[in-house]
Write an enzyme that holds these catalytic residues in place. Structure first.
Site, mmCIF file in Angstrom:
data_model
loop_
_atom_site.group_PDB
_atom_site.id
_atom_site.type_symbol
_atom_site.label_atom_id
_atom_site.label_comp_id
_atom_site.label_asym_id
_atom_site.label_seq_id
_atom_site.Cartn_x
_atom_site.Cartn_y
_atom_site.Cartn_z
ATOM 1 N N SER A 209 0.808 -1.227 0.000
ATOM 2 C CA SER A 209 0.000 0.000 0.000
ATOM 3 C C SER A 209 0.838 1.272 0.000
ATOM 4 C CB SER A 209 -0.941 0.009 1.206
ATOM 5 O OG SER A 209 -0.223 0.146 2.416
ATOM 6 N N LYS A 265 0.883 4.523 6.995
ATOM 7 C CA LYS A 265 0.325 5.364 5.930
ATOM 8 C C LYS A 265 0.964 6.749 6.007
ATOM 9 C CE LYS A 265 -2.744 2.134 4.957
ATOM 10 N NZ LYS A 265 -2.596 1.272 3.754
#
Length: 417
Positions: A209, A265
């Site tokens: 990701s 993230k």
């Protein structure tokens, strides 16, 4: 009236090490120091310690002077290679010269014994007579002389003699030495826990990701104190130490939706921001965040659990997020969704997204829950990702033996931007 014993009238010893130091000649002192350094530098721990000592100023340098990574990272990679060669050389040396290894082992045992006797002296000041200390010092000097001479047989004999003498003279006190070991181990464990909980912690990248910034299998260190000390077993940060999370920071956090799962993230929105995505471009408070196309067909490798590696063909952009330039990926000329948001970030929270924008379970998708937008509270943030210290990803050393997974030396000490 009885005559006082010699043990009572003689002043107590100040310590075994001090007594030995007083007896050494300048030549013996010089030889002893040279031997100590030689033993330290030929320890299997030496390459790791040298690399660790260099790593500390390196992460400080790249954190505060990002441009320095252009020359500092290659230097660290060269040092790591040199330390690996050094480590292998030490193993070969020990294999080829077993007598040297035995002598090293005997010297270690001798130092441990002398250190134990010194701890007893320090723990019981005034209770060990000078006569007892003098006998132990005399024998310890014989042990040291045998060690400096490099005579393994004599060193083993003198060390056993010192051990027997210590048991005779300090038998009751030596039985208490087990507590010294336990307390020493407890202190070392406490230091390790403090470092991991409050200062620095490793984290392994579990998915693609964050491609291309972080690849699957990268191992990163995270700065645990920059945003404030997070109290253990809680999601509470009582105060900020350096600064709050900023746009562009790559953070590791405990997922507030999926408990006991850590995500990594990039912070895109901070408290009060209005975040929107229009055809893949980020808008913050109505202002477009510049991005430029770097490559139309970038091949990156990804994999799912227990599945083989597979290539992805994606478009590479350089995005400027509040002054922080970093790479992002998009599948095609246009984003899958024309418009996403707006998302209003509440106080005490951040809005996060993955750099692999169309392959990331981030704030837009409920952090994996699929139930609308989800923000990350400050208290759930574990720290800021700083640097890749190990990379076990696609390709690299020995990848042919492990289904394509190998040691990626090109990614060692890569700063997280």
């Amino acid at each position: 009236m009885s005559t006082p014993s010699t043990a009572t009238t003689t002043p107590p010893s100040s310590g075994l090490e001090a007594s030995m130091a007083a007896r050494r000649t300048p030549e013996q002192l010089k030889a002893s120091r040279a031997l100590l350094w030689r033993e330290l530098l030929t320890s299997l721990w030496a390459p790791l310690v040298i690399l660790g000592v260099a790593f500390i100023p390196y992460i400080i340098l790249i954190e505060f002077v990002p441009a320095a990574a252009a020359w500092a990272q290659p230097l660290m990679q060269d040092l790591a290679l040199a330390m690996l060669i050094f480590f292998v050389g030490l193993i070969v040396w020990r294999t080829v010269f077993p007598k040297k290894q035995k002598l090293r082992h005997l010297r270690h045992e001798a130092r441990e014994l002398v250190s134990e006797l010194e701890r007893i002296h320090q723990r019981l000041p005034g209770k060990i007579s000078a006569e007892v200390s003098a006998k132990l010092t005399e024998q310890a000097m014989l042990v040291e002389a045998a060690s400096l001479a490099g005579d393994a047989a004599l060193l083993e004999k003198e060390t056993k003699t010192l051990d027997t003498l210590a048991t005779q003279l300090l038998g009751a006190f030596r039985k208490q030495g087990a507590w010294d070991f336990v307390s020493g181990f407890a202190k070392a464990l406490a230091v390790a826990v403090v470092i991991r909980v409050f200062i620095i912690e490793p984290y392994r990248i579990p998915s693609g990701s964050m491609l291309p910034t972080l690849e699957l299998g990268d191992q990163v260190f995270i700065n645990k104190f920059i945003y404030g000390v997070r109290l253990p077993f809680t999601n509470y940060v009582p105060f900020v130490i350096v600064r709050p999370p900023a746009r562009g920071d790559v953070i590791v956090f405990n997922n507030p939706v999926q408990q006991d799962v850590d995500f990594i993230k990039r912070v895109v929105g901070i408290p009060g921001d209005k975040v929107e995505l229009i055809d893949g471009q980020v808008f913050i408070n109505g202002e477009a965040q510049p991005r430029t196309l770097e490559k139309e067909d970038l091949i990156v490798y990804n994999r799912h659990e227990n599945m083989p590696w597979y290539p992805e063909h994606l478009r590479l952009y350089q995005e400027n997020l509040g002054g922080k330039v970093h790479a992002v990926l998009q599948e095609g000329l246009h984003a899958r969704t024309d418009r996403e948001g707006p998302y209003i970030v509440p106080p005490g929270n951040v809005f996060v997204m993955g750099d692999n924008r169309e392959n990331s379970l981030d704030s837009r998708y409920g952090l994996g829950s699929g139930r609308g937008v989800a923000f990350v509270p400050y208290g759930n943030i574990k720290g800021k990702a700083m640097v890749v210290w190990m990379a076990l990803g696609y390709g690299g050393w020995f990848s042919g033996l492990f289904d394509g997974t190998g040691l990626r030396t090109d990614r060692l000490f890569e700063p997280v931007r």
